[in-house]
Design an enzyme around this catalytic site. Structure first.
Site, mmCIF file in Angstrom:
data_model
loop_
_atom_site.group_PDB
_atom_site.id
_atom_site.type_symbol
_atom_site.label_atom_id
_atom_site.label_comp_id
_atom_site.label_asym_id
_atom_site.label_seq_id
_atom_site.Cartn_x
_atom_site.Cartn_y
_atom_site.Cartn_z
ATOM 1 N N ASP A 84 12.172 2.796 -0.294
ATOM 2 C CA ASP A 84 10.996 1.921 -0.810
ATOM 3 C C ASP A 84 10.513 2.336 -2.137
ATOM 4 O O ASP A 84 9.986 3.751 -2.387
ATOM 5 C CB ASP A 84 9.804 1.956 0.064
ATOM 6 C CG ASP A 84 8.754 1.223 -0.244
ATOM 7 O OD1 ASP A 84 8.720 0.583 -1.426
ATOM 8 O OD2 ASP A 84 7.803 0.854 0.519
ATOM 9 N N ASP A 293 9.711 -3.596 -6.807
ATOM 10 C CA ASP A 293 9.631 -3.122 -5.691
ATOM 11 C C ASP A 293 10.606 -3.603 -4.769
ATOM 12 O O ASP A 293 10.840 -4.505 -4.372
ATOM 13 C CB ASP A 293 7.992 -3.568 -4.818
ATOM 14 C CG ASP A 293 7.615 -2.694 -3.652
ATOM 15 O OD1 ASP A 293 8.657 -2.041 -3.305
ATOM 16 O OD2 ASP A 293 6.477 -2.650 -3.676
#
Length: 439
Positions: A84, A293
């Site tokens: 992430d 992201d």
């Protein structure tokens, strides 16, 4: 900014096998001098797996997650962590309410060491957490991760040896978390935690000393490649770079350790949307930043930009697509432009492209990446396909978020040393073949 899934209709995992190829770029023994080349592949996971119920900082779902397989501890325990780029603190699930959930056992590792709340790590390196670290009853550094849906996860900071790509990284700091979730499913979640890869001091990429990493997700067969470290591979494609935006003054709605870039405009085909530049710029509170992201599937735009894009895309597809006339259906709470496509239709009609124009670089989304077929959703003999851009305002978030669905077949280079992100349109499966990962 942690961005995870929240009860998606199904889940696909891109598994990263981390023991294959290591290339020594110089005689230095530091981790930053080594490039690790890692392949990506997919595996379907049933809905209801525990990871789909982990806390969410933002109210939206995603169906594809980048995951990393590695080992932690002495002797090593195999774990799988979600990669992430929107999160700083890596963490492992150390307690569970279900026997089927994968867990890291700190009491089985001789190299595991809890971190006290008076240590410099706890005092100085947790300042970017949304909730400051505190002391528990045992004088250990206690971290709480808070999310926008009012859920949270918490546990103690600790260190242990992480083995990534065959190399031991002792003293790696992470969170040993007790999530305390219950589940209606006995499906194995197959993930043990999360690997934070943003620009924070506690992110894994910062701790390991890598000043650059890259990934490429294939849109053809979901294979791909991940690189940790520096390399000169100009044969892939010339990269166009956009600078990372940094601010020195803390602002309430600006994530200073996110990969923030400057979005400057949006085009539908060759038509530039008529939007003032101020729409794309953070305001005095920090609201309005644009974050890249890997923890989010789709892309979310703030209200004015989303409305303009929605209207223009709708206008340019009026003659080739049939709009779903159902005001009560909003996919994942943020995508309200959906279409009806005959179930027997094997391909979508020619669609206009959507280009996100960054300072110095451009990302163009075309074809099937523009529409997502909603699993299990039908109207008569038609399937439902929704526009893969959503409205941030409907999610009550104050940011633009560029998800990895629109990063397919785009080489994404995160250059921390020069504070920039490089982009290039490529065939990711062919790039993987050039690195010898696929036949």
């Amino acid at each position: 900014m942690e961005v995870h899934s929240l009860r998606p209709p199904f889940l696909l995992y891109l598994y990263i096998v981390l023991f294959l190829i290591q290339i020594q770029l110089s005689s230095s023994s530091s981790s930053s001098s080594i490039m690790r080349v890692l392949p990506l592949k997919t595996e379907a996971i049933p809905s209801g797996s525990l990871f789909s119920r982990l806390p969410n900082k933002l109210h939206f779902h995603h169906n594809v997650t980048l995951t990393v397989s590695l080992s932690v501890g002495s002797p090593p325990q195999n774990v799988t962590m979600v990669l992430d780029t929107g999160s700083e603190l890596s963490w492992l699930r150390c307690k569970t309410t279900l026997l089927s959930q994968p867990v890291f056992y700190p009491n089985r590792s001789s190299s595991y060491a809890p971190i006290s709340c008076s240590s410099p790590t706890c005092v100085n390196r947790t300042r970017d957490f949304s909730i400051p670290a505190s002391c528990d009853s045992n004088n250990l550094c206690h971290a709480v991760l808070s999310y926008a849906d009012s859920s949270s996860s918490e546990g103690n900071l600790a260190s242990d040896t992480f083995n990534i790509g065959g190399s031991d990284v002792p003293g790696t700091i992470f969170g040993c978390m007790d999530l305390g979730f219950s589940s209606n499913s006995e499906e194995d979640a197959k993930t043990t935690g999360l690997m934070g890869m943003n620009r924070g001091s506690l992110s894994l990429v910062s701790q390991m000393g890598f000043r650059k990493f890259s990934y490429c997700i294939s849109g053809y067969n979901f294979s791909g490649v991940l690189l940790l470290g520096d390399s000169n591979f100009t044969w892939i494609a010339p990269l166009n770079y956009t600078p990372l935006i940094q601010i020195s003054t803390p602002l309430p709605y600006f994530d200073r350790v996110a990969y923030t870039v400057q979005l400057e405009g949006i085009k539908v085909s060759d038509k530039l949307l008529q939007l003032p530049k101020s729409v794309f710029e953070p305001d005095h509170t920090g609201a309005g930043q644009t974050m890249v992201d890997s923890g989010t599937q789709f892309t979310f735009l703030l209200g004015p930009a989303y409305t303009a894009l929605r209207n223009e895309f709708l206008n340019q597809t009026t003659r080739v697509l049939r709009v779903l006339e159902d005001p009560n259906f909003v996919f994942q709470g943020a995508m309200d432009l959906c279409y009806r496509v005959p179930s027997g239709q094997t391909s979508l009609p020619q669609l206009p492209t959507v280009s996100l124009m960054f300072r110095g670089a451009e990302m163009t989304v075309s074809g099937e990446r523009l529409l997502y077929r909603v699993p299990g959703e039908t109207r008569g003999k038609d399937s439902v396909h929704c526009f893969t851009f959503g409205n941030s305002d409907l999610l009550a978030i104050e940011a633009y978020v560029i998800g990895h669905h629109h990063q397919q077949d785009v080489w994404m280079e995160f250059d921390l040393e020069k504070s920039r992100i490089g982009l290039a349109q490529v065939r990711c499966d062919l790039a993987g073949q050039r690195f010898g990962l696929y036949n």
